[in-house]
Structures are given as C-alpha cells and as structure tokens.
Enzyme design. Structure first.
Site, PDB file in Angstrom:
ATOM      1  N   HIS A 124       0.814  -1.220   0.000  1.00 19.55           N
ATOM      2  CA  HIS A 124       0.000   0.000   0.000  1.00 19.55           C
ATOM      3  C   HIS A 124       0.852   1.277   0.000  1.00 19.55           C
ATOM      4  O   HIS A 124       1.927   1.338   0.585  1.00 19.55           O
ATOM      5  CB  HIS A 124      -0.917   0.000   1.221  1.00 19.55           C
ATOM      6  CG  HIS A 124      -0.182  -0.073   2.536  1.00 19.55           C
ATOM      7  ND1 HIS A 124       0.269   1.031   3.210  1.00 19.55           N
ATOM      8  CD2 HIS A 124       0.187  -1.136   3.298  1.00 19.55           C
ATOM      9  CE1 HIS A 124       0.872   0.668   4.331  1.00 19.55           C
ATOM     10  NE2 HIS A 124       0.844  -0.655   4.402  1.00 19.55           N
ATOM     11  N   ASP A 125       0.343   2.275  -0.709  1.00 20.00           N
ATOM     12  CA  ASP A 125       0.896   3.636  -0.704  1.00 20.00           C
ATOM     13  C   ASP A 125       2.294   3.742  -1.303  1.00 20.00           C
ATOM     14  O   ASP A 125       2.999   4.724  -1.062  1.00 20.00           O
ATOM     15  CB  ASP A 125       0.900   4.204   0.727  1.00 20.00           C
ATOM     16  CG  ASP A 125      -0.485   4.236   1.346  1.00 20.00           C
ATOM     17  OD1 ASP A 125      -1.315   5.038   0.900  1.00 20.00           O
ATOM     18  OD2 ASP A 125      -0.740   3.426   2.268  1.00 20.00           O
ATOM     19  N   GLY A 142       5.071  -1.119   2.637  1.00 20.99           N
ATOM     20  CA  GLY A 142       4.225   0.045   2.449  1.00 20.99           C
ATOM     21  C   GLY A 142       5.014   1.351   2.378  1.00 20.99           C
ATOM     22  O   GLY A 142       6.061   1.495   2.997  1.00 20.99           O
TER      23      GLY A 142
END
Length: 277
Positions: A124-125, A142
């Site tokens: 994520h991100d 992440g």
C-alpha cells in the site's frame, strides 16, 4: 462496460467496470465494479481486479495475479483508495499489488514500462517509477518510493518507507532497510552499498567521463574522515556542474528524520566496479 471488448464467457465483470474496446479478458477473470481497463490491456486468465484499480494501455497480466487488494495496514478504516498502473507493464504470475491506505497517501502508483516477475509484491501507498523491474519474489513494504530504471533482484525485500533512487540496483536476496542513493548497487542482509551501478549507467547512455565524475562524487560523499552531512555540502559545491552528482546530493539532503541511508560496506568506500571500456 463497452460491449466491443473481448470477454471470455467464464469471466465475471461487475456492473460499473470500465473496459476499453480493444481490451482482451481471458477465462476465469473477476473484474470489480470500480476497475478501469484501458486500451490494449490483456488479462491472460484467472486474474482478479479488486477495488478502484486502473490498468494502463498495453499492459499484459498473467494468471493468478491479484490487483487492488485492500492494504495490509491495520490503521486502514476501509475508505476508498486506489491502485493506478501505468502503460505497457508486464505483470507475471501470482503478483499482488494493493491499494493505498485511507490514513496515508491513499494511492499506490506504478509507472510505465515496468516488469513484475512471478510472486513479486507492491504494498500500500508505494510509488514506483518508470522502467522498474521487480524480479521473482521481490517485495516492497508500504509507503516505499522507487525511482526510475531501478532493478530489484529476486527474493529481495524493501522495508516500509524506504526510498530507492533512480538507476539503483538491489542485488538478489537483499534486505533493504534504508534509503539507497541513485546510481548505486546495494547488496546483503541489511544491505550495504557496493559502489555504483556502472553497467546500468552505461546501458542508460551515460558517458565514461560522467561516470568517472560520479565516482569521485561518491567517494567524496562517503569519505569517512568527515560526517556525511558535511561531505554532502562539499560535494554540492565541487560537483555543481554534474546533474547526476546533484541527484545524489539532493536525494540525501531530502531524507526525513525517519529515513536511514544505506552506507557503503565498511572498508569499501571506493566503487569497485569495472569502468574500463
């Protein structure tokens, strides 16, 4: 959904998905309602597209890939976040990529012309630049930021929040727990710098003279006689005419308090790569 696209009868496409006319959806795919599949995309088969995921023009996605899964982030509260994949990417078997988190950037972004080999993972991100290659089993934690033209070897893991500069190479089986400067090679469990990525620089078209200048800048920045922070300011003046050296200087200067910079291997400040023609 546009009816002109080829969609195998065994595939499930939820209402609301936007599929371009020239896309090819092979057998046993599942495409969620917020997916955007652009022109020329080919899902070979057994591909799952979840959440708000956009796949750019000309990408090819192989079986058992899952794109747009929710972030593996306990702070995420279930808000709408996105995954955006650029053009002409190749995504091989069992690759996974997650959307962003609703308490952070909210988006995972992949550049153009990237290659993700089997079992690699983008968390994520993350932001991933153009022409990046993740070899089999390579993993990004992440919030990682990966520059353009980066190669990540098989079974390597990049810790969350780590930055990797343009044209860097991370050797196979490495554990990357800190930022890797542009143009460098990093290797090892708790990786250390092993000099410049000379082969990659040559392939990118950098001249021998510029590579030699970059070597001198590297040696100046990591001169153990002074703190790196002081060396960086010396390099900023001494190599002001070298755009490549300034990218390293700016990269180091821009790191936040949470960022640890990967240092050279002890006793190996000099670049030991062969730079002879």
């Amino acid at each position: 959904m546009q009816s002109q696209a080829f969609i195998h009868p065994s595939s499930v496409v939820e209402e609301g998905a936007n599929i371009a006319a020239s896309a090819h959806i092979g057998p046993f795919c599942h495409i969620g309602k917020d997916a955007v599949i652009e022109e020329g995309v080919r899902l070979v088969g057994h591909v799952t597209i979840m959440s708000a995921t956009t796949i750019g023009e000309g990408c090819t996605v192989y079986p058992q890939v899952v794109l747009g899964g929710p972030p593996q982030n306990l702070s995420h509260k279930g808000g709408r976040t996105t995954l955006t994949i650029g053009r002409n990417c190749t995504i091989r078997e069992f690759v996974t990529m997650h959307t962003g988190s609703d308490n952070a950037r909210g988006a995972t972004i992949i550049g153009d012309n990237c290659t993700f080999l089997a079992y690699s993972h983008v968390a994520h991100d993350c932001t991933v630049g153009n022409n990046v290659t993740l070899t089999n089993g390579a993993t990004l934690g992440g919030h990682c930021e990966i520059g353009d033209n980066v190669g990540i070897g098989g079974l390597s893991a990049v810790h969350q929040f780590v930055r990797v500069g343009h044209n860097a190479f991370l050797a196979g089986g490495s554990m990357i727990v800190g930022d890797v400067i542009p143009y460098a090679i990093a290797m090892g469990n708790r990786a250390k710098l092993r000099g410049l990525n000379v082969v990659g620089l040559r392939r990118s078209g950098m001249s021998k003279a510029e590579i030699m200048t970059l070597r001198r800048a590297y040696q100046t920045i990591f001169d153990r006689a002074r703190p790196v922070s002081e060396n960086v300011e010396i390099a900023r003046v001494e190599f002001a005419d070298s755009p490549a050296a300034m990218k390293i200087v700016d990269f180091i200067s821009a790191r936040g308090k949470r960022h640890y910079a990967v240092p050279p291997l002890k006793g190996a400040v000099d670049d030991d790569a062969d730079d002879q023609d």
